[in-house]
Write a protein that holds these residues in place. Structure first.
Motif, PDB file in Angstrom:
ATOM      1  N   ASN A 161       0.868  -1.168   0.000  1.00 46.72           N
ATOM      2  CA  ASN A 161       0.000   0.000   0.000  1.00 46.72           C
ATOM      3  C   ASN A 161       0.912   1.226   0.000  1.00 46.72           C
ATOM      4  O   ASN A 161       1.695   1.391  -0.907  1.00 46.72           O
ATOM      5  CB  ASN A 161      -0.957  -0.027   1.196  1.00 46.72           C
ATOM      6  CG  ASN A 161      -2.036  -1.097   1.025  1.00 46.72           C
ATOM      7  OD1 ASN A 161      -2.802  -1.034   0.066  1.00 46.72           O
ATOM      8  ND2 ASN A 161      -2.100  -2.055   1.940  1.00 46.72           N
ATOM      9  N   GLU A 162       0.845   2.047   1.010  1.00 47.08           N
ATOM     10  CA  GLU A 162       1.738   3.195   1.069  1.00 47.08           C
ATOM     11  C   GLU A 162       3.126   2.759   1.540  1.00 47.08           C
ATOM     12  O   GLU A 162       3.257   1.922   2.437  1.00 47.08           O
ATOM     13  CB  GLU A 162       1.181   4.266   2.002  1.00 47.08           C
ATOM     14  CG  GLU A 162      -0.002   5.028   1.408  1.00 47.08           C
ATOM     15  CD  GLU A 162      -0.368   6.233   2.253  1.00 47.08           C
ATOM     16  OE1 GLU A 162      -0.099   6.206   3.474  1.00 47.08           O
ATOM     17  OE2 GLU A 162      -0.923   7.189   1.691  1.00 47.08           O
ATOM     18  N   PHE A 216      -0.909  -1.401  -7.558  1.00 43.45           N
ATOM     19  CA  PHE A 216      -0.017  -0.337  -7.091  1.00 43.45           C
ATOM     20  C   PHE A 216       0.100   0.708  -8.191  1.00 43.45           C
ATOM     21  O   PHE A 216       0.415   0.386  -9.330  1.00 43.45           O
ATOM     22  CB  PHE A 216       1.360  -0.887  -6.727  1.00 43.45           C
ATOM     23  CG  PHE A 216       2.190   0.100  -5.948  1.00 43.45           C
ATOM     24  CD1 PHE A 216       2.021   0.220  -4.576  1.00 43.45           C
ATOM     25  CD2 PHE A 216       3.098   0.926  -6.580  1.00 43.45           C
ATOM     26  CE1 PHE A 216       2.758   1.138  -3.844  1.00 43.45           C
ATOM     27  CE2 PHE A 216       3.829   1.854  -5.865  1.00 43.45           C
ATOM     28  CZ  PHE A 216       3.659   1.965  -4.490  1.00 43.45           C
ATOM     29  N   ALA A 225       2.051   7.503  -3.389  1.00 46.03           N
ATOM     30  CA  ALA A 225       2.063   6.107  -2.943  1.00 46.03           C
ATOM     31  C   ALA A 225       3.436   5.687  -2.439  1.00 46.03           C
ATOM     32  O   ALA A 225       3.565   4.792  -1.608  1.00 46.03           O
ATOM     33  CB  ALA A 225       1.609   5.189  -4.074  1.00 46.03           C
TER      34      ALA A 225
END
Length: 337
Positions: A161-162, A216, A225
């Protein structure tokens, strides 16, 4: 023997490439081009090569079969960012000559073509099959290689994710041309963040992560991101990266995931003990170490910015392109002390 030409051989990456190829058992350097040093002995510029080569830098180019110095199999471009595209626009390189570019001109998919050439992103850990059949390679960036190698197994498992990452690099990462922040008197006993959240390698990193994990985002879709803060360090070579992500898997599960992902790779290794820079300096290795507290996973990765981060990886790509064992000419020793 693979006949090699080098454009831009006077800088750090060019010098490192020359050192590798002089000792490569299947390569012969035909010419090394440098406008600023034409006519000078290579060992006059790269003084550690005294006694190892009598080659001189050239400034003439005449590409094509049977045309003397440019009768080559592969051309390495060790030019400044933006200059490789300009060079290929101004010089008609025959289709039979393979090209390996060490700048960032062709790394992004939307910028990977010029004339009749399509550049393949040269990260063997994910693109080995494509590299083996490629005519043109865009060699990855040094920070990009280290960050990607630390994150690719997570992307393959759809776990990203991040991402928050920071990394420190040696002075050779800034190139050979002197600048205020590359002088010894500035670097010694000093450290500084630079290009915070805006580093030029962000696009290629997100592109590779997107390749393995379609969810992503690419950099143009979501530039937040991946948050990256690079640092200038007071040493000459090497990169150490620490990337933080949220992950629910146990540390044991993650170590198994990473070791399985890299089990067949030639130069990337997962360590069970904390890693440090001297393990990789003067080698083509990348080493990775995982730490976990609660749901936070920190992935540490380290490599030599001039070898696995540049010229070593370029030779690794050359080996693959010509059907050689991947490690040929790259079994280098780390400097422990």
């Amino acid at each position: 023997m693979i006949k090699v030409g080098i454009i831009g051989g006077a800088g750090y990456t060019g010098g490192e490439l020359i050192r590798l190829l002089i000792n490569h058992p299947q390569a012969e350097i035909v010419f090394v081009n440098s406008k600023s040093n034409a006519g000078n002995l290579i060992s006059f510029v790269h003084q550690d090569l005294i006694g190892e080569t009598d080659l001189k830098f050239s400034n003439s180019l005449s590409f094509g079969e049977g045309r003397g110095e440019a009768d080559i199999d592969v051309l390495f471009l060790c030019l400044g960012h933006g200059d490789s595209r300009k060079f290929l626009e101004e010089n008609n390189i025959p289709d039979g000559i393979k090209v390996i570019d060490l700048a960032n001109d062709f790394r992004l998919n939307q910028k990977s073509e010029i004339r009749n050439r399509k550049f393949i992103y040269g990260l063997p850990e994910i693109n080995k099959t494509e590299i083996q059949s490629a005519q043109s390679i865009a060699n990855p960036g040094c920070f990009a290689t280290s960050i990607q190698l630390g994150l690719l197994p997570l992307a393959k498992a759809n776990l990203l994710n991040e991402i928050y990452t920071t990394g420190i690099t040696g002075s050779t990462g800034a190139g050979q041309k002197l600048a205020a922040t590359s002088h010894f008197s500035w670097r010694a006993n000093n450290i500084q963040a630079y290009k915070t959240l805006t580093h030029q390698h962000l696009g290629e990193i997100q592109q590779s992560l997107h390749q393995l994990q379609n969810s992503f985002p690419l950099a143009e879709e979501n530039s937040e991101a991946l948050s990256f803060v690079p640092w200038r360090g007071d040493f000459t070579r090497g990169i150490f990266i620490s990337s933080t992500v949220t992950c629910k898997l146990t540390l044991a599960e993650l170590n198994d995931l990473y070791k399985d992902f890299y089990k067949d790779t030639a130069f990337t290794f997962v360590s069970d003990e904390p890693i440090f820079l001297k393990q990789v300096v003067n080698t083509n290795k990348a080493v990775i170490y995982l730490e976990k507290v609660g749901t936070k996973l920190v992935v540490h990765s380290a490599l030599d910015n001039l070898l696995k981060g540049a010229s070593g990886q370029a030779v690794q790509n050359m080996n693959l392109m010509f059907g050689l064992e991947e490690t040929t000419g790259l079994k280098l020793k780390a400097t422990g002390f």
